[in-house]
Design a protein around this motif. Sequence first.
Motif, mmCIF file in Angstrom:
data_model
loop_
_atom_site.group_PDB
_atom_site.id
_atom_site.type_symbol
_atom_site.label_atom_id
_atom_site.label_comp_id
_atom_site.label_asym_id
_atom_site.label_seq_id
_atom_site.Cartn_x
_atom_site.Cartn_y
_atom_site.Cartn_z
ATOM 1 N N SER A 149 -4.654 0.434 -12.767
ATOM 2 C CA SER A 149 -3.786 0.040 -11.662
ATOM 3 C C SER A 149 -4.386 0.526 -10.356
ATOM 4 N N HIS A 150 -3.823 0.019 -9.270
ATOM 5 C CA HIS A 150 -4.369 0.282 -7.946
ATOM 6 C C HIS A 150 -4.457 1.772 -7.633
ATOM 7 N N GLU A 151 -3.484 2.553 -8.084
ATOM 8 C CA GLU A 151 -3.451 3.961 -7.683
ATOM 9 C C GLU A 151 -4.128 4.862 -8.720
ATOM 10 N N ASP A 152 -4.827 4.251 -9.670
ATOM 11 C CA ASP A 152 -5.461 5.035 -10.732
ATOM 12 C C ASP A 152 -6.783 5.628 -10.247
ATOM 13 N N HIS A 200 0.819 -1.208 0.000
ATOM 14 C CA HIS A 200 0.000 0.000 0.000
ATOM 15 C C HIS A 200 0.850 1.256 0.000
ATOM 16 N N ALA A 201 1.875 1.230 0.859
ATOM 17 C CA ALA A 201 2.705 2.431 1.009
ATOM 18 C C ALA A 201 3.498 2.710 -0.263
ATOM 19 N N LEU A 202 3.857 1.658 -0.986
ATOM 20 C CA LEU A 202 4.689 1.854 -2.183
ATOM 21 C C LEU A 202 3.867 1.844 -3.474
ATOM 22 N N ALA A 203 2.557 1.612 -3.368
ATOM 23 C CA ALA A 203 1.716 1.675 -4.571
ATOM 24 C C ALA A 203 1.846 3.093 -5.103
ATOM 25 N N GLY A 204 2.123 3.231 -6.366
ATOM 26 C CA GLY A 204 2.315 4.577 -6.897
ATOM 27 C C GLY A 204 3.788 4.954 -7.001
ATOM 28 N N ASN A 205 4.697 4.125 -6.489
ATOM 29 C CA ASN A 205 6.114 4.265 -6.839
ATOM 30 C C ASN A 205 6.369 3.182 -7.886
ATOM 31 N N VAL A 257 -8.799 6.013 -0.796
ATOM 32 C CA VAL A 257 -8.511 5.256 -2.026
ATOM 33 C C VAL A 257 -8.079 6.176 -3.170
ATOM 34 N N VAL A 258 -7.880 7.444 -2.878
ATOM 35 C CA VAL A 258 -7.419 8.382 -3.911
ATOM 36 C C VAL A 258 -5.939 8.139 -4.201
ATOM 37 N N ALA A 259 -5.610 7.923 -5.450
ATOM 38 C CA ALA A 259 -4.231 7.915 -5.942
ATOM 39 C C ALA A 259 -3.287 7.161 -5.009
ATOM 40 N N SER A 260 -2.157 7.783 -4.690
ATOM 41 C CA SER A 260 -1.104 7.173 -3.885
ATOM 42 C C SER A 260 -0.955 7.964 -2.584
ATOM 43 N N PRO A 261 -0.219 7.402 -1.604
ATOM 44 C CA PRO A 261 0.011 8.171 -0.372
ATOM 45 C C PRO A 261 0.624 9.548 -0.676
ATOM 46 N N ARG A 262 1.462 9.634 -1.681
ATOM 47 C CA ARG A 262 2.083 10.936 -2.003
ATOM 48 C C ARG A 262 1.045 11.976 -2.354
ATOM 49 N N VAL A 263 0.125 11.612 -3.234
ATOM 50 C CA VAL A 263 -0.906 12.575 -3.646
ATOM 51 C C VAL A 263 -1.810 12.888 -2.449
ATOM 52 N N ARG A 264 -2.128 11.865 -1.657
ATOM 53 C CA ARG A 264 -3.020 12.107 -0.514
ATOM 54 C C ARG A 264 -2.364 12.978 0.555
ATOM 55 N N ASN A 265 -1.050 12.965 0.619
ATOM 56 C CA ASN A 265 -0.347 13.828 1.568
ATOM 57 C C ASN A 265 -0.439 15.295 1.181
ATOM 58 N N GLN A 266 -0.785 15.565 -0.047
ATOM 59 C CA GLN A 266 -0.739 16.940 -0.540
ATOM 60 C C GLN A 266 -2.124 17.474 -0.919
ATOM 61 N N ALA A 267 -2.961 16.626 -1.501
ATOM 62 C CA ALA A 267 -4.256 17.081 -2.019
ATOM 63 C C ALA A 267 -5.213 17.417 -0.875
ATOM 64 N N HIS A 314 -6.131 14.936 2.179
ATOM 65 C CA HIS A 314 -6.784 13.631 2.019
ATOM 66 C C HIS A 314 -6.278 12.629 3.062
ATOM 67 N N ARG A 315 -4.975 12.622 3.262
ATOM 68 C CA ARG A 315 -4.375 11.657 4.183
ATOM 69 C C ARG A 315 -4.863 11.889 5.619
ATOM 70 N N ASP A 316 -5.079 13.150 5.986
ATOM 71 C CA ASP A 316 -5.572 13.455 7.326
ATOM 72 C C ASP A 316 -7.001 12.960 7.490
ATOM 73 N N VAL A 317 -7.811 13.109 6.432
ATOM 74 C CA VAL A 317 -9.191 12.640 6.496
ATOM 75 C C VAL A 317 -9.190 11.112 6.604
ATOM 76 N N GLU A 318 -8.355 10.491 5.777
ATOM 77 C CA GLU A 318 -8.267 9.028 5.740
ATOM 78 C C GLU A 318 -7.901 8.452 7.115
ATOM 79 N N LEU A 319 -6.960 9.097 7.806
ATOM 80 C CA LEU A 319 -6.429 8.532 9.045
ATOM 81 C C LEU A 319 -7.103 9.073 10.300
#
Lengths: 147, 267
Positions: free
Chosen positions: B185-188, A123-128, B98-108, B76-81
């Motif tokens: 893909s999963h992050e799409d 999960h954490a690396l999905a998207g890398n 379930v939005v995108a990746s953790p990176r995008v959720r950390n920012q969006a 997004h990540r704050d809402v998720e957690l």
Amino acid sequence: MRVRFALNGEPVELDVRADETLLTVLRRDAGILSARESCGIGVCGACTVLVDGRPTSACLLLAPLADGAEVATAEGLGPDHPVVRAFAEAHAFQCGFCTPGMIVAATALLAESPSPSDAQIRHALAGNLCRCGSYVKILEAVRRAAA
Amino acid sequence: MRAAPEWLAPSSLEEALALLAERGDEALPLAGGTFLAALLNQRLIEPACLLSLARIAALGGIEGGEELRLGAMARHRDVELSPLVREGWPAVARAFGVVASPRVRNQATVGGVLADADYASDPPAMLCALGARAVARSAAGVREIPVEELITGYYETSLRPDELIVEVRVPRADRAVYRKFRTRSHEDRPCVAVAAARRGAETRVVVGAVAGRPQHFPELCRDGDAAEIGRRYADAIEPIADVRGSAAYRKRVIAVEVRRALEELAT
Ligand SMILES: Cc1cc2nc3c(=O)[nH]c(=O)nc-3n(C[C@H](O)[C@H](O)[C@H](O)COP(=O)(O)OP(=O)(O)OC[C@H]3O[C@@H](n4cnc5c(N)ncnc54)[C@H](O)[C@@H]3O)c2cc1C
Ligand code: FES
Ligand code: FES
């Protein structure tokens, strides 16, 4: 405009345009080459850096938004860092282009959950993305670093 | 080389609204920047001025009570957690998670995903199904806009150029589910998204990612079993075709996913 932030623990001050990304200025002005541009639209993770501990696409973060933040890149980890060693020992790469992004994303995961399950790692690396398809060994490297 | 945009970063909401009132045509609000940075990188926009909301503390925060209040700058990540969201509004935590990746959720941000009105985003359909309202403020006043009236079409909203979304208010439901059907893909982004919510005798089903705005047909939910309602939604919607699926494919997926969402809602 001026932007100030901590880069791998050291204060830096850079002159940037408001429409430039952190990735552009890290590479051009701060000597950071581990973060790479591949897609430039947040999809691939080759440009992953930690901003206040959170994995972030440096290609999507406008440089002025990094003002006051703590930015960490693979350069700050050094060759003896457990995650870096685990990637080397597990041969978790082929060309290595994705590796710095994978490594910083993995360090953030391990800081949050020191013994992640395989599902958490995925999960954490999905998207890398790894174009060489080293995913199995990357998973193994993160398991090894956690152990 | 084009001129660099001016960077405005007010620290209060009043200041930001005054700036927008004065320079609404040229000042572009900037939240997390995930949408705008991609446009800037590709030179698709050349704003004269970026108005960053990042320093406005009043726009952050997540609070619960009768209703959930998500600050426009909550990520997004704050809402998720958020334990509060997971406990009281688990389907909201899921839709943001379930939005995108953790990176995008950390920012969006919450405000960003509603204001950019991308047809293929996850949270809008869920917020619609729950009957959430966006609170919009301008220097002239404040109004509440139901999410289903906020998003009017592809990348279009009913916000005025001098308005900012300041928060989103989400009522409670007895039960709600969010299903994201991906084809790549999963992050799409989703090919078809189905959000469903039940409150007392009322059931709301909203289908996202298949047309310019979330699709909601209250009259189709009043009777019939899950499979029947699924078929009605598939008949009622004229889906788009894009890289994630053809229109005909989407119709079939809508029928199945609406049925599954309603079955899940009944458990
Ligand atoms: C690689 C990638 C994958 C993605 N995948 C998904 C996905 O699977 N599901 C999904 O739902 N989304 C997905 N997204 C979309 C992402 O969620 C949006 O880009 C994001 O929510 C926008 O939020 P932001 O805070 O970054 O907005 P910004 O880029 O800062 O702003 C977006 C727009 O909203 C306006 N705006 C922002 N805040 C306000 C406000 N408070 N008031 C008024 N106007 C405002 C801005 O002017 C701009 O027009 C993806 C994005 C990327 C880059
Ligand atoms: S280059 Fe930033 S995510 Fe691909
Ligand atoms: S090792 Fe080549 S892209 Fe991952």
